[in-house]
Write a protein that holds these residues in place. Sequence first.
Motif, PDB file in Angstrom:
ATOM      1  N   ARG A  73     -10.687   7.605 -14.657  1.00 49.30           N
ATOM      2  CA  ARG A  73     -11.218   6.268 -14.884  1.00 49.30           C
ATOM      3  C   ARG A  73     -10.150   5.198 -14.690  1.00 49.30           C
ATOM      4  N   MET A  74     -10.592   4.048 -14.185  1.00 50.17           N
ATOM      5  CA  MET A  74      -9.682   2.948 -13.860  1.00 50.17           C
ATOM      6  C   MET A  74     -10.251   1.636 -14.381  1.00 50.17           C
ATOM      7  N   SER A  85       0.818  -1.221   0.000  1.00 47.39           N
ATOM      8  CA  SER A  85       0.000   0.000   0.000  1.00 47.39           C
ATOM      9  C   SER A  85       0.847   1.264   0.000  1.00 47.39           C
ATOM     10  N   ALA A  86       1.973   1.233   0.714  1.00 47.00           N
ATOM     11  CA  ALA A  86       2.836   2.419   0.755  1.00 47.00           C
ATOM     12  C   ALA A  86       3.452   2.684  -0.615  1.00 47.00           C
ATOM     13  N   ALA A  87       3.855   1.613  -1.300  1.00 44.21           N
ATOM     14  CA  ALA A  87       4.459   1.767  -2.624  1.00 44.21           C
ATOM     15  C   ALA A  87       3.431   2.279  -3.632  1.00 44.21           C
ATOM     16  N   ILE A  88       2.213   1.772  -3.553  1.00 47.01           N
ATOM     17  CA  ILE A  88       1.157   2.230  -4.467  1.00 47.01           C
ATOM     18  C   ILE A  88       0.808   3.685  -4.208  1.00 47.01           C
ATOM     19  N   MET A  89       0.737   4.070  -2.936  1.00 46.14           N
ATOM     20  CA  MET A  89       0.439   5.466  -2.617  1.00 46.14           C
ATOM     21  C   MET A  89       1.529   6.392  -3.130  1.00 46.14           C
ATOM     22  N   ILE A  94     -15.648  -2.875  -4.741  1.00 41.96           N
ATOM     23  CA  ILE A  94     -14.849  -1.841  -5.395  1.00 41.96           C
ATOM     24  C   ILE A  94     -15.698  -1.004  -6.347  1.00 41.96           C
ATOM     25  N   LEU A  95     -16.840  -1.555  -6.789  1.00 40.81           N
ATOM     26  CA  LEU A  95     -17.719  -0.859  -7.730  1.00 40.81           C
ATOM     27  C   LEU A  95     -18.783  -0.021  -7.030  1.00 40.81           C
ATOM     28  N   GLN A  96     -18.957  -0.231  -5.728  1.00 40.64           N
ATOM     29  CA  GLN A  96     -20.020   0.456  -5.011  1.00 40.64           C
ATOM     30  C   GLN A  96     -19.735   1.953  -4.911  1.00 40.64           C
ATOM     31  N   SER A  97     -20.682   2.753  -5.365  1.00 41.15           N
ATOM     32  CA  SER A  97     -20.602   4.228  -5.285  1.00 41.15           C
ATOM     33  C   SER A  97     -19.353   4.771  -5.964  1.00 41.15           C
ATOM     34  N   ASN A  98     -18.857   4.084  -6.965  1.00 40.45           N
ATOM     35  CA  ASN A  98     -17.673   4.561  -7.684  1.00 40.45           C
ATOM     36  C   ASN A  98     -17.846   4.326  -9.184  1.00 40.45           C
ATOM     37  N   PRO A  99     -18.422   5.292  -9.895  1.00 39.20           N
ATOM     38  CA  PRO A  99     -18.674   5.113 -11.334  1.00 39.20           C
ATOM     39  C   PRO A  99     -17.421   5.231 -12.198  1.00 39.20           C
ATOM     40  N   TYR A 100     -16.259   5.412 -11.572  1.00 38.03           N
ATOM     41  CA  TYR A 100     -15.016   5.560 -12.333  1.00 38.03           C
ATOM     42  C   TYR A 100     -14.299   4.224 -12.533  1.00 38.03           C
ATOM     43  N   VAL A 101     -14.857   3.142 -12.014  1.00 36.67           N
ATOM     44  CA  VAL A 101     -14.184   1.843 -12.067  1.00 36.67           C
ATOM     45  C   VAL A 101     -14.859   0.916 -13.073  1.00 36.67           C
ATOM     46  N   ILE A 115      -6.352   4.548 -16.227  1.00 27.98           N
ATOM     47  CA  ILE A 115      -5.362   3.772 -15.483  1.00 27.98           C
ATOM     48  C   ILE A 115      -5.734   2.295 -15.590  1.00 27.98           C
ATOM     49  N   PHE A 116      -4.780   1.466 -16.009  1.00 27.90           N
ATOM     50  CA  PHE A 116      -4.965   0.020 -16.038  1.00 27.90           C
ATOM     51  C   PHE A 116      -4.204  -0.584 -14.862  1.00 27.90           C
ATOM     52  N   GLY A 117      -4.912  -1.300 -13.994  1.00 26.12           N
ATOM     53  CA  GLY A 117      -4.249  -1.935 -12.869  1.00 26.12           C
ATOM     54  C   GLY A 117      -4.752  -1.391 -11.555  1.00 26.12           C
ATOM     55  N   PRO A 118      -4.171  -1.879 -10.466  1.00 23.28           N
ATOM     56  CA  PRO A 118      -3.087  -2.857 -10.377  1.00 23.28           C
ATOM     57  C   PRO A 118      -3.562  -4.251 -10.801  1.00 23.28           C
ATOM     58  N   LEU A 119      -2.594  -5.074 -11.168  1.00 22.14           N
ATOM     59  CA  LEU A 119      -2.929  -6.433 -11.584  1.00 22.14           C
ATOM     60  C   LEU A 119      -3.270  -7.297 -10.382  1.00 22.14           C
ATOM     61  N   ILE A 120      -2.707  -6.937  -9.209  1.00 21.02           N
ATOM     62  CA  ILE A 120      -2.989  -7.676  -7.981  1.00 21.02           C
ATOM     63  C   ILE A 120      -4.222  -7.067  -7.320  1.00 21.02           C
ATOM     64  N   PRO A 121      -5.264  -7.848  -7.094  1.00 24.13           N
ATOM     65  CA  PRO A 121      -6.518  -7.302  -6.569  1.00 24.13           C
ATOM     66  C   PRO A 121      -6.374  -6.556  -5.250  1.00 24.13           C
ATOM     67  N   GLN A 122      -5.399  -6.953  -4.414  1.00 29.59           N
ATOM     68  CA  GLN A 122      -5.279  -6.343  -3.101  1.00 29.59           C
ATOM     69  C   GLN A 122      -5.026  -4.835  -3.168  1.00 29.59           C
ATOM     70  N   GLY A 123      -4.408  -4.351  -4.231  1.00 26.39           N
ATOM     71  CA  GLY A 123      -4.138  -2.915  -4.337  1.00 26.39           C
ATOM     72  C   GLY A 123      -5.214  -2.147  -5.084  1.00 26.39           C
ATOM     73  N   ALA A 124      -6.200  -2.865  -5.605  1.00 23.71           N
ATOM     74  CA  ALA A 124      -7.209  -2.225  -6.453  1.00 23.71           C
ATOM     75  C   ALA A 124      -8.092  -1.252  -5.670  1.00 23.71           C
ATOM     76  N   ASP A 125      -8.479  -1.621  -4.444  1.00 23.96           N
ATOM     77  CA  ASP A 125      -9.336  -0.738  -3.637  1.00 23.96           C
ATOM     78  C   ASP A 125      -8.686   0.622  -3.424  1.00 23.96           C
ATOM     79  N   GLN A 126      -7.392   0.606  -3.165  1.00 23.06           N
ATOM     80  CA  GLN A 126      -6.654   1.835  -2.901  1.00 23.06           C
ATOM     81  C   GLN A 126      -6.638   2.739  -4.131  1.00 23.06           C
ATOM     82  N   VAL A 127      -6.366   2.169  -5.282  1.00 26.13           N
ATOM     83  CA  VAL A 127      -6.323   2.954  -6.514  1.00 26.13           C
ATOM     84  C   VAL A 127      -7.726   3.431  -6.889  1.00 26.13           C
TER      85      VAL A 127
END
Length: 587
Positions: free
Chosen positions: A340-341, A300-304, A351-358, A318-330
């Motif tokens: 858009r992601m 998470s620190a590296a992604i931030m 991850i899709l709830q209340s977020n029309p950019y995903v 933005i395409f990614g992250p490929l690992i699902p664990q970092g997807a919520d953060q992005v």
Amino acid sequence: MKYLLVLATIVFGSWVNAQTEDVVYEYQKGKKYIVHFVQNGNTLWRIQETYKVPAKDIIAANPGVEKGIVEGQKLLIPVGVAETKYADGTLIKEHTVVKGETLFSIAKREGATVDEITKLNPGSESGLKLGQVLRIPLKSVTEQVKPVTEPVKQVETTVDFSDTIIAHTVLDHETLYSISKRFMVPVEELQKFNKLKNTNIKPGQVLNIPLKKEKVKQVEIRAVAPVVIEPVKPIDEELLFKKKEEYNIALMLPFYLDGGEAGFKDVATEFYMGVELAIDSLEKMGFKAKMYVYDAKNDSAAIMALLKKPEMKQMDLIFGPLIPQGADQVAAWCKTNGIRMVCPSASNSTILQSNPYVYAAVPTDITLQRILARYTVENHAKDQIVLVNTGVAKDKDLYDAYRERFIELSKEKGNIKLIEIKTDDLAAYIRKNGNTVFVVPTRDKGAAMKFMGALQKSGSKAGSGSISVFGTKDWANFEDIRGVSKNKFNLHWASANDLNYNLPETKKMLRQFRRKFKCDMSKYSAHGFDVMYHFTTTLLMDKSGAAGVINNFDLQQIGEGNGFENNQAYILKHVEFELERVGTVHE
């Protein structure tokens, strides 16, 4: 195509879920109303049919509607007497809990407090359950209608409807689902009326929309006071991209260039090879973009740190992250910054709830079970369908998703019987000399092995009949289940993708891949190509999406204000020790 490889240089040698819609109620003078905002394409007939409330009652509750309805107008749909005493104007939303939601997250999203929600829902303070319906107090709704202050005189209203058909030309970005929502005509009715074999439509295609034209007659008893409607901003459900000469695209993959996580590194590299091949095709189509490639580790620190880079706020996609664990953060960052992601790998539905950019390129496990239920109803209605509860707590969401969708769809086929059992009881439910389908929605290898072992002992009871087992995509990795058993019991599952080297389009892509990288194309490379090519052409180039090499995309918004999910998958079956595609199903 310009590339900016951030942090390091990569050298390539011989080359890695239907959601129930929320309903808002308003209480006035001891009566209960559903709040409905008119969308472009709505008619009084369709509103009447959708809510099962006579048009004359809707008109009586909304003076002025007899003159016509307009986009954005707020209508109150009468549904009965208030279940308890509320102050006039009280607004309450009924929300169905989805996986991952908590009282705190729901309260934060809806602008309520946890105490306010628990007060309306006794017992919820002890925890929420998937599918539970919560009553949530709202402070306001987006569109407002000025109240009538003058005395309202009554009218006796009669409404006559006559059949009418409009010809609608499909616009770019429109889907059969979005058209069905706009005109309030079920998808199945549109398919039947236009003789469509599936839900695929193309821009420029003309669809006939069956509507009812209303003629309102009134016998005036007292004059009706006018209703003044506030101007409203049209709803932009499509989130269109602005046209540009050159776009900025970020690609976040776990290359682990400084060492570690070899498995992720290989997948990321193969996925990127497919991306490069897609970019070659896009360039030939005249597409221009500046590509930023980031080494996005599962940290998470590296992604931030990557998200804080100044160029990130200039990204178009933005395409990614490929690992699902970092997807919520992005995803949270993208929502805040309006970027858009695309999630290229399987992700949680939250991850899709209340977020029309995903945009989720891969259907969730829940959606795959709903797709499998549709396939069962459409292809095995005459067989004995047995749903197996393995007792694994973490699989309850899959069990419930299949069960609910099956029951819903079976009503259209005359209520197909669904038998629910536990693994230990399976022998008693094998139909002798008939066909039995066992649906085993589990991700757990031990539970799958236990079921198949029990079935192996009792399978002979079928006599001349057949037994089919419907599992999950996870079963593809259960190597301890012997190939003989997979073939004998016709193992099926719903899969987001299917790499079949025998298909002409796959052979063509494989030749291109070998010429460029001097090696064979893996499923990760094919997926990288499909994701980059599809989302770039449909979102940035405004072109209709073609079928992918291993994917078939049909992005649907999972509800107003939420993100978009791929609602299409393949049904794979073990035949002669190989996987065979036996269906392409849309949820």
